[in-house]
Each structure stands twice: as C-alpha cells, then as structure tokens.
Design an enzyme around this catalytic site. Structure first.
Site, short mmCIF file in Angstrom:
data_model
loop_
_atom_site.label_atom_id
_atom_site.label_comp_id
_atom_site.label_asym_id
_atom_site.label_seq_id
_atom_site.Cartn_x
_atom_site.Cartn_y
_atom_site.Cartn_z
N LYS A 173 33.02 48.80 40.99
CA LYS A 173 34.07 49.68 40.49
C LYS A 173 35.09 48.73 39.99
CE LYS A 173 37.76 51.04 41.11
NZ LYS A 173 39.00 51.12 40.40
N SER A 226 45.68 43.28 45.28
CA SER A 226 47.05 42.99 45.88
C SER A 226 46.64 42.90 47.50
CB SER A 226 47.87 44.10 45.57
OG SER A 226 47.56 45.22 46.05
N CYS A 281 46.14 35.35 39.91
CA CYS A 281 46.47 35.17 41.37
C CYS A 281 46.72 33.61 41.58
CB CYS A 281 45.35 35.82 42.09
SG CYS A 281 43.72 34.89 41.93
N GLU A 383 54.99 38.73 45.51
CA GLU A 383 54.02 38.45 44.27
C GLU A 383 54.41 39.18 43.11
OE1 GLU A 383 49.43 37.56 43.24
OE2 GLU A 383 49.77 39.54 44.33
#
Length: 497
Positions: A173, A226, A281, A383
């Site tokens: 996905k 996240s 990231c 972040e």
C-alpha cells in the site's frame, strides 16, 4: 488524465470504491492524474490472489527466486531515467535526487539476488548419540508494506524484494500522493517472470491501512512514516497477532566540534539539510556546534550558501532542490517557520514567500536557517520535514550528547571532528540507531540494516539487510534421530545430551 490503478493477481485492477485522490505536479500546482482509493473488499481480493500464489512461490528453490531478482535488477537499470521522471513529476524532487533514490532501492534488489546463500541454515552433527540438529528459515506467508511519499521507489524496494526473495507473497500500500513509480517497478517484476499474485499493489488511504492491520491472513506488516502513525500501526498490528516493523519520525542532529573543517562541514550540512527539500527521514535538521566560536563561524558560512540555493522544478537540471510535495505540506512547514520566529529563535535566512516566475502556484519553500534555537521550542522538538535547519548551541561535548540522548527520536545522527577520541566516544554513547562520523547522512548500505532507536522505530527488527531476512522469515529447528540410534526404554527425566 492519467489514472493509477491497483495491480492484483498480476493484472491491472480499477478500484470500484468510487473514491479517488488527485495527483498534482508540485512545481506547478496543476492536477496531472488521479489514483483510485481502494476498499477493504479489494484488499481481500489481493489477499486471495496472494494465497493462490503462495504455495508455488514459497516452495520454489531460492536459486529460481534469485533468477527473478537478477532480471528485475536488469530492467530497473535499463529504466533509471523513466522511473526518476515519474518520481519527480509527482513528488517534485530533482532528477538527480530521484536517480539516487532509485539506485539505493536497486541495491536492496542486489542484496536479494544472494538469497540462496542468505537463507542457508545451520547444521550440527551428533549433538547427542546419533542425533543431528539443523535450523531453517522459512517464509511467513502473506506480508504487507505501507510506504510514505518521500521515497516512492526506494522505500518499497527496501521491503518487498527481501520479502519476496524469502518466499513470501507481498501486498504493497504505497502513498497515494506519488504512486506512478510504484506501479512502474511492479510491472518490471511481472516482466521478469514473477508469478501472478506474488506481488500486489493496492492504492488507498486509512481504510486500506486498517484492513491490512486487521486482516487475519496477513502475517507481518512493514511501515515507514511519521511517529504517530508508526505507533498506531505497531499497536494495531501486534494486537492482531502480526509481526510489525514500524519506522517513525526523526530529528537528526549533527554535532560540530571546534576542530571540525568548517568548509567540509558546511558542504555536508547543505546537502543533508536541504537536499530533497528536507523531506528525508535522515535529513539533518539540527546543527549542534560546540562553543560560540565555531557556532559563529558556522552560521556565517551557512547564510550565503543557503541564500544562493538554486530552487526550481525537477525539469531544471541546475536546481539544488525542488518544491514540497503538496500545498498542505507547504503550509505545515511555513507554520513551523512562523512558530520558530514567535518562540524567539533568530531567523537568519527566511524561506517563506518564495515565488518562481512561471511556477507561482508551485509548493516552493526556500532554504531556512534558525540560530539560537533552544530545546523547548517546537522547531527543535518536532519533525518539520522541510528545508529548515536549526542551530542549537552547546557549551560542551557532554551537553551536545546529552541533548541528543534526551530527544524522543533516535533515528540518525552525525559528528564532524578531527578528534578520534571524541568520535569514538560519540559513537559508543549516543542513543541513536544510525551514526555518522564525518558522514552527514549515515544510511547503511543494503547488506547492513536501517533502523533507529526510541520513538523512531517500533518493533524488534530494522529494515532490509540481515534484519530484513530475519523479519520476513521464521526459524525452525529440527532435531533428528533414526531408529538404529534409538535405545530401548522410555526416558522420563528432562532430555540431555
């Protein structure tokens, strides 16, 4: 207008849910396609296709599974530019950056080509009288992956080549923001001879995610995204008896020691902080100079470099960085810049309000630099995932390392220094999963494994490399003895050798 569809059982499948998501060109803000958002029933179809393919694929000799990987490797190499173009058109990153992404994904395919060796078990003869013992790593069955927008080709390739090579069937996905490259590469797997149903691609949103996490026939889930979603995926998946590796967010620090080469350090920060518009990231988002003298030099050297960044669409070969992925994400990043200013950080370079001629509706944010950021500010704690670098000054090496160790994230970090003692102490004591010494983005190569600590990783296994093999297989140990070695009589005490 182009439409991106599912791939189920080796064939395109148009979602019947009636729901779609619009695909945009981030450089112009114009719609350039749409993707169907599938339903839970369509996930069921993918699971059924995988169940039909699983026995034949799992029992195929690893050497033959490797042969498919070698063909996939060739096809990706022949289509580097096509894949990169698809990434840039929907994500916005520059062409060279997209090429680098494809290369790092391909390296995992390279590693998966060695699966016959990687799956070899262990054998011990005569562990007892005429008793032998051997171990074997066997596939889990049907596994799934949920991947983010920032690396639409690379992160899926961190997952399913390993899972498939191990003998599993896979349901992917991907992000609904940039799905075209995913389908393109999946089609290369089919072209390489992967049997129908071994790899299925289901496009969707939370409905499909929840269906994956609760489906009784899916044995394991890999996730990158996240931290709040990673935590949700981990707890929901494990509550439904699944093995889960869920990689979350990051706040990567670079410690700059007083003896660091300032020019090389600035070069490193420019690439690590502003490459891919900070949507990595592993991006460095916090510079931690030790002492005001090196901090002043660092900020003074960074300012003109950031102001001279060449920002433009992916079609501009000279661009250093492109737009952010969506208008919503641009608004989020600008909101963090607003917050940093209100909280009292010194805004040295302001990337807000950037407008490019001919691309006025694009999702561009310029390189931004804050100095004198403190650890209680939101731009330090959270972040941002954009081209925003914060300078947090530390008065000592001990203060710098304590700051990093106390942060909730522990994904990646780096130190720039000429001092071997400082570098070794940093590597030993820092509570972060991936450490760079004079390397700003320490992403492990494909034959090691990628993963953070603390709230950057939920689960016991990092991704790809040896950890990937362990995650996508389960250990079976066989202890055997044949009748000639069996003595008469029952033994009631605990067996020993």
């Amino acid at each position: 207008m182009a439409r991106v569809n599912n791939i189920i059982g080796g064939k395109p499948h148009i979602s019947q849910s009636g729901r779609t998501a619009v695909l945009y060109n981030p450089a112009t803000g114009e719609q350039n396609g749409e993707v169907g958002l599938s339903s839970a029933s369509e996930l069921d179809m993918a699971v059924e296709a995988a169940k039909a393919a699983l026995p034949g694929w799992a029992n195929l000799p690893p050497l033959k599974r490797a042969a498919v990987m070698f063909k996939v490797k060739y096809l990706i190499e022949q289509n580097f530019d096509r894949i990169a173009d698809a990434i840039s058109a929907e994500h916005g990153k520059t062409h060279d950056d997209a090429l680098g992404e494809v290369q790092r994904g391909l390296e995992v395919v390279d590693f998966a080509c060695g699966i016959p060796h990687l799956l070899k078990g262990e054998f011990s003869r005569n562990v007892g009288p005429s008793i032998d013992s051997f171990s074997d790593r066997q596939p889990l069955g049907i596994v799934a992956g949920i991947t983010p927008f920032n690396f639409p080709a690379m992160v899926p390739l961190w997952m399913y080549p390993m899972a498939i090579a191990c003998g599993n069937c896979f349901i992917l996905k991907p992000s609904e923001k940039d799905p075209t490259a995913v389908n393109m590469i999946a089609e290369f797997f089919m072209e390489a001879g992967l049997p129908a149903g071994v790899l299925n691609v289901i496009h969707g949103d939370k409905e499909v995610v929840d269906a994956i996490l609760t489906h009784k026939d899916i044995k394991a889930v890999s996730f990158v995204g996240s931290t709040p979603i990673a935590e949700y995926v981990y707890h929901t998946g494990t509550a439904n008896n699944k093995r889960v590796q869920a990689l979350g967010g990051a706040k990567n620090h670079m410690v700059v020691m007083p003896d660091a080469d300032i020019d090389k350090t600035v070069d490193a920060l420019m690439g690590a902080g502003y490459g891919s518009a900070g949507e990595r990231c592993m991006a460095i988002s916090v510079a931690v100079p030790v002492g005001d003298a090196i901090a002043d030099k660092l900020v003074e050297a960074l300012k003109p470099r950031i102001e001279s960044l060449k920002i433009g669409p992916a079609t501009d070969a000279q661009a250093d960085m492109g737009p952010l992925v969506t208008q919503q994400h641009k608004d989020k990043v600008v909101g963090y810049i607003d917050a940093g200013e209100k909280e009292g950080a010194e805004l040295v370079v302001d990337g807000r309000g950037l407008s490019l001629q001919g691309y006025e509706n694009g999702y561009f944010v310029g390189g931004t630099l804050f100095d004198r950021v403190t650890t209680d500010m939101s731009i330090y704690k959270e972040e941002i995932f954009g081209p925003v670098l914060s300078v947090v000054r530390a008065d000592s090496f001990e203060t710098a390392t304590k700051m990093i160790n106390e942060h909730e994230f522990g994904n990646g970090t780096a130190i720039f220094t000429r001092d071997g003692d400082a570098a070794r102490s940093f590597a030993d004591s820092i509570e972060v999963g991936m450490v760079g010494i004079n390397v700003p983005i320490p992403v492990p190569v494909a034959y090691h494994s990628f993963g953070g600590w603390k709230r950057s990783l939920f689960g016991d296994h990092s991704i790809y490399g040896p950890e990937g093999i362990r995650f996508y297989t389960r250990l079976k140990t066989v202890t055997s003895r044949w009748p000639d070695g069996i003595k008469e009589g029952a033994i009631f005490n605990f067996p020993t050798m």
